[in-house]
Scaffold this motif. Sequence first.
Motif, PDB file in Angstrom:
ATOM      1  N   PRO A  97       0.812  -1.234   0.000  1.00  8.51           N
ATOM      2  CA  PRO A  97       0.000   0.000   0.000  1.00  8.51           C
ATOM      3  C   PRO A  97       0.838   1.272   0.000  1.00  8.51           C
ATOM      4  O   PRO A  97       0.343   2.330  -0.389  1.00  8.51           O
ATOM      5  CB  PRO A  97      -0.833  -0.110   1.283  1.00  8.51           C
ATOM      6  CG  PRO A  97      -0.076  -1.050   2.156  1.00  8.51           C
ATOM      7  CD  PRO A  97       0.616  -2.006   1.242  1.00  8.51           C
ATOM      8  N   ALA A  98       2.111   1.193   0.395  1.00 10.80           N
ATOM      9  CA  ALA A  98       2.960   2.384   0.435  1.00 10.80           C
ATOM     10  C   ALA A  98       3.623   2.683  -0.909  1.00 10.80           C
ATOM     11  O   ALA A  98       4.281   3.720  -1.041  1.00 10.80           O
ATOM     12  CB  ALA A  98       4.055   2.211   1.501  1.00 10.80           C
ATOM     13  N   TRP A  99       3.435   1.832  -1.872  1.00  9.68           N
ATOM     14  CA  TRP A  99       4.083   2.049  -3.172  1.00  9.68           C
ATOM     15  C   TRP A  99       3.167   2.911  -4.048  1.00  9.68           C
ATOM     16  O   TRP A  99       2.005   2.572  -4.289  1.00  9.68           O
ATOM     17  CB  TRP A  99       4.360   0.711  -3.855  1.00  9.68           C
ATOM     18  CG  TRP A  99       5.136   0.837  -5.131  1.00  9.68           C
ATOM     19  CD1 TRP A  99       6.448   1.107  -5.253  1.00  9.68           C
ATOM     20  CD2 TRP A  99       4.620   0.678  -6.454  1.00  9.68           C
ATOM     21  NE1 TRP A  99       6.813   1.134  -6.574  1.00  9.68           N
ATOM     22  CE2 TRP A  99       5.702   0.869  -7.337  1.00  9.68           C
ATOM     23  CE3 TRP A  99       3.365   0.396  -6.996  1.00  9.68           C
ATOM     24  CZ2 TRP A  99       5.570   0.791  -8.720  1.00  9.68           C
ATOM     25  CZ3 TRP A  99       3.231   0.298  -8.364  1.00  9.68           C
ATOM     26  CH2 TRP A  99       4.324   0.507  -9.206  1.00  9.68           C
ATOM     27  N   GLU A 100       3.687   4.036  -4.532  1.00  6.92           N
ATOM     28  CA  GLU A 100       2.905   4.963  -5.349  1.00  6.92           C
ATOM     29  C   GLU A 100       3.216   4.842  -6.831  1.00  6.92           C
ATOM     30  O   GLU A 100       2.476   5.380  -7.650  1.00  6.92           O
ATOM     31  CB  GLU A 100       3.163   6.405  -4.896  1.00  6.92           C
ATOM     32  CG  GLU A 100       2.758   6.673  -3.445  1.00  6.92           C
ATOM     33  CD  GLU A 100       3.055   8.084  -3.027  1.00  6.92           C
ATOM     34  OE1 GLU A 100       3.643   8.824  -3.860  1.00  6.92           O
ATOM     35  OE2 GLU A 100       2.720   8.463  -1.895  1.00  6.92           O
ATOM     36  N   ASP A 112      12.873   9.318  -6.818  1.00  6.14           N
ATOM     37  CA  ASP A 112      12.277   7.987  -6.899  1.00  6.14           C
ATOM     38  C   ASP A 112      13.055   7.041  -6.003  1.00  6.14           C
ATOM     39  O   ASP A 112      14.264   6.828  -6.217  1.00  6.14           O
ATOM     40  CB  ASP A 112      12.298   7.470  -8.341  1.00  6.14           C
ATOM     41  CG  ASP A 112      11.389   8.286  -9.245  1.00  6.14           C
ATOM     42  OD1 ASP A 112      10.432   8.859  -8.714  1.00  6.14           O
ATOM     43  OD2 ASP A 112      11.650   8.334 -10.463  1.00  6.14           O
ATOM     44  N   ASP A 113      12.391   6.480  -5.042  1.00  5.29           N
ATOM     45  CA  ASP A 113      13.022   5.517  -4.148  1.00  5.29           C
ATOM     46  C   ASP A 113      12.941   4.143  -4.810  1.00  5.29           C
ATOM     47  O   ASP A 113      11.891   3.492  -4.811  1.00  5.29           O
ATOM     48  CB  ASP A 113      12.308   5.503  -2.794  1.00  5.29           C
ATOM     49  CG  ASP A 113      13.051   4.660  -1.764  1.00  5.29           C
ATOM     50  OD1 ASP A 113      14.153   4.166  -2.100  1.00  5.29           O
ATOM     51  OD2 ASP A 113      12.531   4.493  -0.652  1.00  5.29           O
ATOM     52  N   LEU A 114      14.069   3.730  -5.369  1.00  8.17           N
ATOM     53  CA  LEU A 114      14.085   2.453  -6.082  1.00  8.17           C
ATOM     54  C   LEU A 114      13.992   1.264  -5.138  1.00  8.17           C
ATOM     55  O   LEU A 114      13.685   0.151  -5.574  1.00  8.17           O
ATOM     56  CB  LEU A 114      15.362   2.349  -6.929  1.00  8.17           C
ATOM     57  CG  LEU A 114      15.516   3.411  -8.018  1.00  8.17           C
ATOM     58  CD1 LEU A 114      16.849   3.232  -8.738  1.00  8.17           C
ATOM     59  CD2 LEU A 114      14.361   3.363  -9.011  1.00  8.17           C
ATOM     60  N   GLN A 115      14.295   1.460  -3.872  1.00  3.46           N
ATOM     61  CA  GLN A 115      14.218   0.364  -2.913  1.00  3.46           C
ATOM     62  C   GLN A 115      12.801   0.148  -2.383  1.00  3.46           C
ATOM     63  O   GLN A 115      12.572  -0.805  -1.656  1.00  3.46           O
ATOM     64  CB  GLN A 115      15.173   0.636  -1.740  1.00  3.46           C
ATOM     65  CG  GLN A 115      16.635   0.720  -2.138  1.00  3.46           C
ATOM     66  CD  GLN A 115      17.115  -0.526  -2.864  1.00  3.46           C
ATOM     67  OE1 GLN A 115      16.755  -1.632  -2.498  1.00  3.46           O
ATOM     68  NE2 GLN A 115      17.930  -0.340  -3.872  1.00  3.46           N
ATOM     69  N   ARG A 116      11.882   1.023  -2.705  1.00  6.32           N
ATOM     70  CA  ARG A 116      10.482   0.832  -2.319  1.00  6.32           C
ATOM     71  C   ARG A 116       9.869  -0.195  -3.268  1.00  6.32           C
ATOM     72  O   ARG A 116       9.854   0.005  -4.487  1.00  6.32           O
ATOM     73  CB  ARG A 116       9.731   2.155  -2.381  1.00  6.32           C
ATOM     74  CG  ARG A 116       8.275   2.070  -1.953  1.00  6.32           C
ATOM     75  CD  ARG A 116       8.144   1.626  -0.513  1.00  6.32           C
ATOM     76  NE  ARG A 116       8.852   2.506   0.414  1.00  6.32           N
ATOM     77  CZ  ARG A 116       8.314   3.603   0.923  1.00  6.32           C
ATOM     78  NH1 ARG A 116       7.098   3.960   0.600  1.00  6.32           N
ATOM     79  NH2 ARG A 116       9.009   4.344   1.770  1.00  6.32           N
ATOM     80  N   ALA A 117       9.373  -1.291  -2.735  1.00  5.05           N
ATOM     81  CA  ALA A 117       8.914  -2.412  -3.551  1.00  5.05           C
ATOM     82  C   ALA A 117       7.416  -2.329  -3.798  1.00  5.05           C
ATOM     83  O   ALA A 117       6.656  -1.748  -3.019  1.00  5.05           O
ATOM     84  CB  ALA A 117       9.268  -3.734  -2.871  1.00  5.05           C
ATOM     85  N   ARG A 118       7.002  -2.934  -4.895  1.00  4.99           N
ATOM     86  CA  ARG A 118       5.580  -2.981  -5.243  1.00  4.99           C
ATOM     87  C   ARG A 118       4.831  -4.016  -4.426  1.00  4.99           C
ATOM     88  O   ARG A 118       3.624  -3.887  -4.198  1.00  4.99           O
ATOM     89  CB  ARG A 118       5.418  -3.309  -6.730  1.00  4.99           C
ATOM     90  CG  ARG A 118       5.959  -2.262  -7.670  1.00  4.99           C
ATOM     91  CD  ARG A 118       5.984  -2.796  -9.104  1.00  4.99           C
ATOM     92  NE  ARG A 118       4.692  -3.295  -9.517  1.00  4.99           N
ATOM     93  CZ  ARG A 118       4.484  -3.984 -10.637  1.00  4.99           C
ATOM     94  NH1 ARG A 118       5.502  -4.265 -11.443  1.00  4.99           N
ATOM     95  NH2 ARG A 118       3.285  -4.404 -10.956  1.00  4.99           N
TER      96      ARG A 118
END
Length: 306
Positions: A97-100, A112-118
């Motif tokens: 839910p935190a992935w935009e 862009d935070d590339l470490q934020r996963a889908r």
Amino acid sequence: MGCDGGTIPKRHELVKGPKKVEKVDKDAELVAQWNYCTLSQEILRRPIVACELGRLYNKDAVIEFLLDKSPEKALGKAASHIKSIKNVTELRLSDNPAWEGDKGSTKGDKHDDLQRARFLCPVVGLEMNGRHRFCFLRSCGCVFSERALKEIKAEVCHTCGAAFQEDDVIVLNGTKADVDMLRERMEERRQRAKLGKKTKKPKAAELVSRADGSEESPGPSRLKTGKPEDTSLDAKEKKVNSAPKNTAASGSAPGKAGKPPCGGTKRSIADSEGSEAYKSLFTTHSSAKRSKEESAHWVTHTSYCF
């Protein structure tokens, strides 16, 4: 010692030393493994599948790869072990839910935070960004973190409740040792499947041969009586010649030669022992007969003539 123009060369320009090993950026490698298709190098999008070695693919890319029969087909190491669509498993992923995505950086003024996963683990809540080991089950395709399977030990899936074994657990984007172990399991599994197909073929042939043998062998009634049927031409001629004699003796009509003869004499319904209500249904009963005065002088449409 100088060159043209009075420049003085340095030592590293004249002496060739050992080449430096280029270091791969770990962050870039993780982004490529967990966000892009291994076969087409495109961004992963549902439906997402995984092979028996734990690599991620787009399902449409795998289907196009299998349908391509041209000799110029590029067969790399990433998909050389995929022979059919059965060799891959469609994954059931839990959205983060935190992935935009790209919604917040449309103007290019946001980092862009590339470490934020889908996707994330539905049990523990860890993000599937490559920093934590993830695995999936071949039986149902559900994806979990390895920590969740170790902390909550069970013989059924945590989300769908499907039973699984230890061989069904496959690590996603594992190390070289993990890939070697998964390759050995894959080869053993395919070898067992081939042996199973070979054993099924002789069994099917035995069933067919038994069915043919049962048709050719005589039945139990023939074996008990010990009187086989006459199949010679003389026996058939005797049966044919005896048929008209029987019909002539019985005195029946030629159209009713095959029917057995009924009783010797015909009995009327009036003389039978039935009830009067049953007898009144027939024209031979006294109630059905009319006198000449009651009968009309013209022919009716019915088939009864009195």
